[in-house]
Design an enzyme around this catalytic site. Structure first.
Site, short mmCIF file in Angstrom:
data_model
loop_
_atom_site.label_atom_id
_atom_site.label_comp_id
_atom_site.label_asym_id
_atom_site.label_seq_id
_atom_site.Cartn_x
_atom_site.Cartn_y
_atom_site.Cartn_z
N LYS A 110 0.82 -1.24 0.00
CA LYS A 110 0.00 0.00 0.00
C LYS A 110 0.84 1.27 0.00
CE LYS A 110 -0.27 -1.76 4.32
NZ LYS A 110 -0.98 -2.70 5.12
N VAL A 137 -5.13 -2.93 -0.37
CA VAL A 137 -6.13 -2.19 0.39
C VAL A 137 -7.30 -3.10 0.76
CG1 VAL A 137 -7.06 -1.25 -1.77
CG2 VAL A 137 -7.63 -0.13 0.34
N GLY A 139 -7.40 -5.83 2.41
CA GLY A 139 -7.09 -7.27 2.46
C GLY A 139 -7.85 -8.10 1.44
N GLY A 192 -0.76 -10.72 16.90
CA GLY A 192 -0.22 -10.56 15.55
C GLY A 192 -1.02 -9.58 14.70
N ASP A 206 -1.23 4.58 7.49
CA ASP A 206 -1.66 3.41 6.72
C ASP A 206 -3.05 3.67 6.11
OD1 ASP A 206 -1.41 0.23 6.41
OD2 ASP A 206 -3.44 0.70 7.10
N LYS A 210 -4.25 3.97 2.08
CA LYS A 210 -5.34 3.16 1.50
C LYS A 210 -6.40 4.06 0.88
CE LYS A 210 -4.50 -0.77 4.51
NZ LYS A 210 -4.77 -1.31 5.84
N GLY A 309 -4.43 -10.51 7.15
CA GLY A 309 -4.26 -11.93 7.45
C GLY A 309 -3.70 -12.66 6.24
N1 LIG Z 1 0.12 -8.89 6.88
C1 LIG Z 1 -1.06 -8.56 6.35
O1 LIG Z 1 -2.11 -9.00 6.82
C2 LIG Z 1 -1.11 -7.66 5.15
C3 LIG Z 1 -2.37 -7.31 4.62
C4 LIG Z 1 -2.43 -6.53 3.46
C5 LIG Z 1 -1.25 -6.08 2.88
N2 LIG Z 1 -0.06 -6.41 3.45
C6 LIG Z 1 1.15 -5.94 2.78
O2 LIG Z 1 1.87 -7.07 2.29
C7 LIG Z 1 3.27 -6.80 2.30
C8 LIG Z 1 3.99 -7.90 3.08
O3 LIG Z 1 3.50 -7.90 4.41
P1 LIG Z 1 3.80 -9.13 5.41
O4 LIG Z 1 2.90 -8.92 6.57
O5 LIG Z 1 3.78 -10.41 4.68
O6 LIG Z 1 5.29 -8.77 5.85
P2 LIG Z 1 6.37 -9.76 6.50
O7 LIG Z 1 5.70 -10.89 7.18
O8 LIG Z 1 7.31 -8.90 7.25
O9 LIG Z 1 7.13 -10.37 5.21
C9 LIG Z 1 8.01 -9.62 4.43
C10 LIG Z 1 8.81 -10.60 3.58
O10 LIG Z 1 9.66 -9.87 2.71
C11 LIG Z 1 10.97 -10.41 2.78
N3 LIG Z 1 11.93 -9.34 2.49
C12 LIG Z 1 12.05 -8.14 3.08
N4 LIG Z 1 13.07 -7.46 2.54
C13 LIG Z 1 13.61 -8.26 1.59
C14 LIG Z 1 14.70 -8.15 0.69
N5 LIG Z 1 15.47 -7.05 0.67
N6 LIG Z 1 14.95 -9.19 -0.16
C15 LIG Z 1 14.19 -10.30 -0.14
N7 LIG Z 1 13.15 -10.47 0.71
C16 LIG Z 1 12.88 -9.46 1.56
C17 LIG Z 1 11.12 -10.92 4.20
O11 LIG Z 1 12.15 -11.90 4.25
P3 LIG Z 1 12.46 -12.69 5.61
O12 LIG Z 1 11.25 -13.54 5.87
O13 LIG Z 1 13.65 -13.53 5.30
O14 LIG Z 1 12.69 -11.65 6.66
C18 LIG Z 1 9.71 -11.51 4.42
O15 LIG Z 1 9.66 -12.84 3.93
C19 LIG Z 1 3.42 -5.39 2.87
O16 LIG Z 1 3.44 -4.47 1.80
C20 LIG Z 1 2.13 -5.21 3.67
O17 LIG Z 1 1.76 -3.86 3.81
C21 LIG Z 1 0.05 -7.18 4.55
#
Ligand SMILES: NC(=O)c1ccc[n+]([C@@H]2O[C@H](COP(=O)([O-])OP(=O)(O)OC[C@H]3O[C@@H](n4cnc5c(N)ncnc54)[C@H](OP(=O)(O)O)[C@@H]3O)[C@@H](O)[C@H]2O)c1
Length: 347
Positions: A110, A137, A139, A192, A206, A210, A309
């Site tokens: 986002k 945006v 989810g 979490g 955030d 969005k 999630g």
């Molecule tokens: N979590 C949610 O519910 C949710 C919902 C909607 C949107 N989002 C969006 O989705 C995206 C990811 O969120 P997330 O919650 O999945 O984050 P996360 O759990 O922190 O995962 C991020 C991933 O990216 C990898 N990464 C970070 N920097 C890197 C690099 N330089 N080279 C290669 N890999 C790299 C990390 O590797 P490692 O595992 O090795 O550290 C990790 O696997 C974000 O933009 C977030 O805003 C998340």
């Protein structure tokens, strides 16, 4: 038993945390359904992460992991890239590189989309590829798709939404459990639902990002983010919540944008609002998200569902992949790199 030949589309995944792990799981669990609807299997062939030693979702084949996102983007044996790393760097460079290598990109990012969306979309269009971002945006709620495809006859007057699950969880717990903002936030972190540093969520950034993505999806033009009054929920006290409850109201963190007759965004805000019980956003509890769309013909339509999630967000990414694939394969000549074929047996 007859055999049918199905193409395999090779997915390069950048990031394998909550969302990336969810994408691997979703593609594995619903493989047959995806083949049925799109005519092709989507297979993750390479995954870039930061730390190769970390534990991963059980569906992840560790042999696919590498720590070089640029190699995944440039790999001619990858057809499409999913960006699930988050943040601006190196996500922006990675998306640019994938586009420049002629690959379409699906992202959940986002912040990147809000700040650089038009630039990235123009780059993709110039290269003849696509950029999809439903997951960035609300989810798993199909808000971007709905805004981009449905409201063509209606004049949309207003969008209002609860777009940050962390804020909504905190406010819900303050009301239901009578805890302070600090205690509710600690609970959200334990479960979490909130980051170790939750400031992007509870200070409203955030939600602002969005709102920008939703506005652009509908109107094709964005807002001047610096000019939008933005407030988070930090200043809401338990006494505020209790006072609202006794007046039949509920504090919610609400984003809002209004449009003129030509569909141009004219005013917007981000901040806490004490809603009355007849408001469709009043009953949106916990980490749920919602978007109320007010059209001049239809009236108010409210989309509601899981705003975050692993599987809910992965659902939006995978729907984007299928959308991309369906569009691509309907073109007279499409640009998929030559792919290996897989045999699918069907009765
Ligand atoms: N979590 C949610 O519910 C949710 C919902 C909607 C949107 N989002 C969006 O989705 C995206 C990811 O969120 P997330 O919650 O999945 O984050 P996360 O759990 O922190 O995962 C991020 C991933 O990216 C990898 N990464 C970070 N920097 C890197 C690099 N330089 N080279 C290669 N890999 C790299 C990390 O590797 P490692 O595992 O090795 O550290 C990790 O696997 C974000 O933009 C977030 O805003 C998340």
């Amino acid at each position: 038993m007859s055999e049918r030949v199905r193409p395999v589309v090779r997915v390069g995944l950048l990031g394998c945390g909550v969302v990336g792990g969810g994408v691997v799981e979703a593609l594995a669990r619903n493989r047959d359904r995806i083949v049925e609807t799109s005519g092709a299997a989507l297979e993750v062939r390479r995954i870039a992460v930061r730390d190769l030693r970390k534990a991963r979702n059980l569906y992840v084949d560790r042999d696919l992991l590498c720590d070089d996102w640029a190699a995944v983007c440039a790999d001619p044996a990858i057809d499409v890239v999913v960006e699930a790393m988050g943040g601006l760097h190196p996500a922006r460079d990675a998306i640019v590189q994938a586009i420049d290598c002629g690959k379409s990109v699906v992202t959940a990012n986002k912040q990147l989309l809000a700040l650089y969306g038009p630039e990235l979309e123009q780059r993709a269009a110039a290269r003849g590829v696509s950029l999809y971002y439903e997951a960035s945006v609300l989810g798993g709620i199909p808000a971007v798709h709905t805004l981009q495809t449905y409201f063509a006859a209606n004049r949309v007057r207003r969008l209002r939404g609860i777009v940050n699950g962390t804020c909504n969880f905190v406010l819900t717990r303050m009301e239901e459990a009578g805890v302070t903002l600090h205690e509710a936030l600690a609970e959200a972190q334990r479960l979490g639902y909130a980051e170790a540093d939750p400031s992007q969520d509870i200070d409203g950034d955030d939600a602002l990002y969005k709102l920008q993505i939703l506005t652009r999806a509908l109107a094709g033009q964005g807002l001047d983010l610096a000019a939008i009054p933005k407030q988070g929920i930090r200043s809401i006290t338990l006494a505020d919540v209790q006072k609202a409850t006794s007046a039949g109201r509920r504090w919610k963190h609400v984003v809002e944008v209004s449009f003129d007759d030509k569909g141009r965004p004219v005013s917007a805000s981000v901040g806490p609002v004490a809603l009355t019980a007849d408001d469709p956003l009043y009953r949106v509890g916990g980490v749920q998200n919602a978007l109320a769309i007010e059209g001049d013909l239809v009236g108010e339509v409210t989309l509601m569902g899981p705003g975050a999630g692993a599987l809910a967000t992965a659902s939006a990414i995978v729907e984007d992949l299928v959308k991309w694939l369906t569009r691509l394969t309907s073109l007279p000549s499409h640009h998929l790199a030559p792919t290996p074929r897989v045999l699918v047996c069907s009765p």
